[in-house]
Design an enzyme around this catalytic site. Structure first.
Site, PDB file in Angstrom:
ATOM      1  N   GLU A  79       0.196  -1.312  -0.410  1.00 24.74           N
ATOM      2  CA  GLU A  79       0.345   0.112  -0.184  1.00 24.74           C
ATOM      3  C   GLU A  79       1.102   1.255   0.070  1.00 24.74           C
ATOM      4  O   GLU A  79       0.607   2.269  -0.775  1.00 24.74           O
ATOM      5  CB  GLU A  79      -0.798   0.448   1.275  1.00 24.74           C
ATOM      6  CG  GLU A  79      -2.076   0.756   0.857  1.00 24.74           C
ATOM      7  CD  GLU A  79      -3.243   0.347   1.861  1.00 24.74           C
ATOM      8  OE1 GLU A  79      -4.119  -0.090   2.285  1.00 24.74           O
ATOM      9  OE2 GLU A  79      -2.609   0.672   3.942  1.00 24.74           O
TER      10      GLU A  79
ATOM     11  N   SER B 191      -7.395   1.892  -2.372  1.00 24.92           N
ATOM     12  CA  SER B 191      -6.395   1.159  -2.479  1.00 24.92           C
ATOM     13  C   SER B 191      -6.708  -0.246  -3.132  1.00 24.92           C
ATOM     14  O   SER B 191      -6.857  -0.471  -3.039  1.00 24.92           O
ATOM     15  CB  SER B 191      -5.093   0.742  -1.253  1.00 24.92           C
ATOM     16  OG  SER B 191      -4.059  -0.155  -1.310  1.00 24.92           O
TER      17      SER B 191
ATOM     18  N   LYS C  68     -15.524 -10.009   7.902  1.00 24.06           N
ATOM     19  CA  LYS C  68     -14.529 -10.916   7.066  1.00 24.06           C
ATOM     20  C   LYS C  68     -15.354 -12.592   6.323  1.00 24.06           C
ATOM     21  O   LYS C  68     -14.339 -12.462   5.718  1.00 24.06           O
ATOM     22  CB  LYS C  68     -13.191 -11.391   7.690  1.00 24.06           C
ATOM     23  CG  LYS C  68     -12.810 -10.170   8.733  1.00 24.06           C
ATOM     24  CD  LYS C  68     -11.437  -9.821   7.337  1.00 24.06           C
ATOM     25  CE  LYS C  68     -11.003  -8.068   7.684  1.00 24.06           C
ATOM     26  NZ  LYS C  68     -10.058  -8.238   6.524  1.00 24.06           N
TER      27      LYS C  68
ATOM     28  N   GLU D  24     -16.106 -11.517   3.458  1.00 28.32           N
ATOM     29  CA  GLU D  24     -15.356 -11.185   2.371  1.00 28.32           C
ATOM     30  C   GLU D  24     -14.643 -12.787   1.633  1.00 28.32           C
ATOM     31  O   GLU D  24     -14.667 -12.503   0.401  1.00 28.32           O
ATOM     32  CB  GLU D  24     -14.017 -10.319   3.122  1.00 28.32           C
ATOM     33  CG  GLU D  24     -12.258  -9.852   2.229  1.00 28.32           C
ATOM     34  CD  GLU D  24     -11.669  -9.107   3.459  1.00 28.32           C
ATOM     35  OE1 GLU D  24     -11.248 -10.010   4.165  1.00 28.32           O
ATOM     36  OE2 GLU D  24     -11.207  -8.237   2.658  1.00 28.32           O
TER      37      GLU D  24
ATOM     38  N   GLU E 242       2.147   1.925  -3.836  1.00 26.96           N
ATOM     39  CA  GLU E 242       1.417   1.867  -4.056  1.00 26.96           C
ATOM     40  C   GLU E 242       0.527   4.210  -3.745  1.00 26.96           C
ATOM     41  O   GLU E 242       0.498   4.844  -4.989  1.00 26.96           O
ATOM     42  CB  GLU E 242      -0.892   1.548  -4.096  1.00 26.96           C
ATOM     43  CG  GLU E 242      -1.060   1.478  -4.845  1.00 26.96           C
ATOM     44  CD  GLU E 242      -2.615   0.771  -4.618  1.00 26.96           C
ATOM     45  OE1 GLU E 242      -2.605  -0.397  -3.574  1.00 26.96           O
ATOM     46  OE2 GLU E 242      -4.226   1.365  -5.343  1.00 26.96           O
TER      47      GLU E 242
ATOM     48  N   CYS F 272     -10.310  -2.235  14.456  1.00 24.10           N
ATOM     49  CA  CYS F 272     -10.887  -3.082  14.249  1.00 24.10           C
ATOM     50  C   CYS F 272     -11.191  -4.342  16.286  1.00 24.10           C
ATOM     51  O   CYS F 272     -12.014  -4.636  16.307  1.00 24.10           O
ATOM     52  CB  CYS F 272      -9.799  -4.409  13.633  1.00 24.10           C
ATOM     53  SG  CYS F 272      -9.420  -4.088  12.414  1.00 24.10           S
TER      54      CYS F 272
ATOM     55  N   GLU G 248     -14.430 -12.783  -5.868  1.00 22.17           N
ATOM     56  CA  GLU G 248     -12.328 -12.887  -6.793  1.00 22.17           C
ATOM     57  C   GLU G 248     -11.281 -13.516  -5.905  1.00 22.17           C
ATOM     58  O   GLU G 248     -10.098 -13.039  -6.258  1.00 22.17           O
ATOM     59  CB  GLU G 248     -12.632 -11.235  -6.903  1.00 22.17           C
ATOM     60  CG  GLU G 248     -12.483 -10.177  -5.754  1.00 22.17           C
ATOM     61  CD  GLU G 248     -14.048 -10.108  -5.856  1.00 22.17           C
ATOM     62  OE1 GLU G 248     -14.870 -10.771  -5.286  1.00 22.17           O
ATOM     63  OE2 GLU G 248     -14.677  -9.217  -5.201  1.00 22.17           O
TER      64      GLU G 248
ATOM     65  N   CYS H  31      -8.661  -2.186   4.148  1.00 24.78           N
ATOM     66  CA  CYS H  31      -7.957  -3.460   4.540  1.00 24.78           C
ATOM     67  C   CYS H  31      -9.720  -3.291   5.848  1.00 24.78           C
ATOM     68  O   CYS H  31      -9.311  -4.651   5.692  1.00 24.78           O
ATOM     69  CB  CYS H  31      -7.454  -3.372   5.753  1.00 24.78           C
ATOM     70  SG  CYS H  31      -6.821  -1.886   6.256  1.00 24.78           S
TER      71      CYS H  31
END
Ligand code: SF4
Ligand code: SF4
Ligand code: SF4
Ligand code: FES
Length: 591
Positions: free
Chosen positions: A278, A325, A364, A367, A281, A521, A372, A305
């Site tokens: 990141e 990102s 999560k 996710e 990036e 989190c 993908e 994230c």
């Protein structure tokens, strides 16, 4: 300030306090049920009734303003009987059996009944209509257990700014849920689990997948590997009666080993990897914008994230998807590495490995199932357990958690830095990124006290910081004198405010961190309940302590990350990294 007495105890509180707050200041506990600290005072449940001298009727202390000279009694026979009746009526409509409920022993209704000495339900009411919604990957809604407290509605609307839940109907037919009695999967729910975190009963919970993990562990053909997110170590102890903010990293590792996992890895490792990818990036985007004058470069760049935030952006702010990102979350980076890099090392096929993750977050689970997320050729992360599920699993295994010795996580994906620890806290990803990016650009350590960027830490909803680059080294000389502006938002209601300000041109940033849950989190929807600000602060302090005690505190110092790039990935944003560690986003309908 005003003065009043609570059960004859004199107390002085700020003018705008409620009677409940005054009682707490006087050290007097009043039971509550629908109330949520600083958020939700609708006076709906009447569990917090008290008597006030001079008033004929009892009043709900959570909404009653305290007044000068007020004389309050919280524990008279009349109050106790009224509270008991309120809870008995709730129980008379309540459809559920404690023995088979996932909230057994962690249920506010159960505790209230116990506290009020209710040993029978004297009223036989019509039961709330049962309907179980299992439509999402992360959550289960069991409508029969709903007690209509509306905490979930407040959190979903006011804290998260999503608005997936509403009260519907009237009187006994009132139901709390998505509009038109839809399932959660059919509306814009981002599966953050904050509703499950505040629900006092078993009406919204994480989807329990502990049995799937047991089945994997019992399968001799499978190698079962686990990763644990940074926030777990500061909260899992609460499942075993440790006070909030107790670090249990070593005991947690031992417990996972004793459960039978073949390897215990640290999501912290892939958090370090995230910073490498990141950070690169961000620098690449800045170079394109500042040197190449490429107007198509999307700035500010937003962190990626937090899966609830990704779903929120896909639904509500599709115009901003190029700003996200492209880095996968640390969970998914680790999942892809376990089934490629690690699989090769141990001579296994990806399909023979079961990759389990322990996460503070119900999103999560969603996710991991995004189509993908299969760059290893199979699903990269197979099963996600929340902190609460791991706590239950350890208990099911009869492991005496408190007596466990400490252990270290396994090589090669278990070594990490303090920068990765602080991913758990709001502001942590930003601080971790700045520790590395500043040092790459200037060759010097971030010029702040003990590596902490205090402006972006703590529980303020939106935080900002700026840093002027001085002494940029050759490759980054275009950044010399540039003031890099960053911002941090936690909870999606705050993210919405921040994005609207960016859209309106009121603020300009280069880099923005967004975390879905209040506090980041550590306050995730899968963490032990009840998470209030005192609990969040205790967990945050524990995480900073973990960071400060580390040998390495910057992601680029992690020797295993260095080895991973040398042995396998090549370089940040290289071809292999791009394939395994980056992703794309999809505009989604608002329903
Ligand atoms: S929600 Fe609470 S009271 Fe209801 S069945 Fe579950 S444990 Fe029992
Ligand atoms: S999971 Fe989050 S978005 Fe979905 S209903 Fe609950 S609070 Fe709202
Ligand atoms: S689902 Fe839970 S939090 Fe929401 S109204 Fe029902 S009992 Fe309250
Ligand atoms: S806690 Fe006060 S009315 Fe519900």
């Amino acid at each position: 300030m005003i003065k009043l007495t609570i059960n004859n105890v004199p107390v002085e509180v700020p003018k705008e306090s409620t009677v409940l707050e005054a009682a707490r200041a006087a050290g007097v506990r009043i039971p509550t049920f629908c109330y949520l600290e600083k958020l939700h005072g609708i006076g709906a449940c009447r569990v917090c009734l008290v008597e006030v001298e001079g008033l004929r009727d009892m009043v709900a202390s959570c909404v009653m303003p305290a007044a000068e000279g007020m004389v309050v009694y919280t524990n008279t026979k009349r109050v106790r009987n009224a509270r008991k009746t309120v809870v008995e009526l709730l129980l008379s409509e309540h459809s559920g059996e404690c023995q088979t409920c996932n909230r057994n022993d962690d249920c506010e209704l159960q505790s209230l009944a116990r506290e009020l000495g209710i040993d029978e339900v004297r009223y036989q009411g019509q039961k709330t209509r049962q309907y179980i919604d299992t439509s999402t990957a992360g959550l289960v809604r069991d409508a029969g257990k709903c007690v209509m407290c509306r905490r979930c509605v407040t959190v979903c609307n006011e804290v998260q700014g999503v608005g997936a839940l509403f009260p519907q109907g009237r009187g006994f037919s009132t139901a709390i849920g998505p509009a038109f009695a839809s399932d959660l999967a059919d509306v814009t729910c981002i599966q953050c689990g904050q509703c499950a975190a505040v629900c006092p009963v078993g009406a919204i919970s994480e989807k329990d997948e502990v049995d799937l993990v047991w089945a994997a562990l019992d399968d001799p053909e499978k190698t079962v590997v686990v990763q644990t997110a940074p926030a777990i170590r500061a909260a899992l102890g609460e499942c075993f009666d440790y006070p909030p903010g107790t670090l249990v990293t070593g005991k947690m590792t031992t417990a996972l080993q004793r459960l039978g996992f073949d390897a215990v890895f640290d999501t912290d490792f892939s958090a370090d990897l995230t910073i490498m990818e990141e950070g690169t990036e961000l620098l690449t985007r800045l170079k394109k914008a500042l040197v190449d004058k490429d107007a198509s470069v999307a700035l500010p760049m937003f962190t990626s994230c937090s899966p609830g935030w990704i779903a929120f952006a896909e639904h509500f702010y599709p115009d901003f998807l190029p700003n996200l990102s492209t880095c996968k979350s640390p969970q998914q980076m680790m999942g892809a590495l376990i089934k490629t890099y690690y699989a090769q090392k141990i001579g296994k096929k990806p399909e023979d490995i079961v990759s389990v993750s322990i996460m503070p977050c119900t999103a999560k689970k969603y996710e991991a199932r995004r189509p993908e997320m299969n760059d290893s050729g199979v699903q990269d992360v197979d099963i996600v357990l929340t902190t609460r599920e791991l706590g239950r699993m350890i208990k099911q295994a009869n492991i005496d958690f408190r007596s466990l010795p400490d252990s270290e996580m396994d090589a090669p994906l278990g070594l990490s830095t303090g920068a990765a620890d602080i991913f758990a806290n709001t502001g942590g990803v930003m601080e971790a990124a700045l520790r590395t990016v500043y040092e790459i650009v200037t060759g010097r350590e971030l010029p702040v006290d003990n590596l902490h960027v205090r402006e972006v830490a703590g529980l303020d909803g939106i935080k900002e910081a700026s840093l002027t680059i001085e002494g940029a080294v050759k490759d980054w000389s275009f950044l010399e004198g540039v003031t890099v502006k960053v911002a941090v938002a936690h909870s999606l209601g705050n993210a919405r405010k921040l994005i609207e300000a960016v859209k309106a041109g009121e603020v300009q940033y280069h880099f923005v961190e967004v975390m879905t849950c209040p506090g980041g989190c550590i306050g995730g929807g899968g963490q032990p309940r009840m998470t209030n600000n005192a609990v969040r602060e205790a967990r945050i302090a524990a995480i900073y302590k973990e960071d400060e005690g580390r040998e390495y505190r910057k992601s680029h110092e992690n020797p295993q990350i260095d080895m991973l790039y040398k042995e396998y990935l090549g370089k940040p944003l290289g071809e292999k990294s791009h394939h395994l560690l980056h992703t794309k986003y999809t505009q989604r309908e608002l329903v």
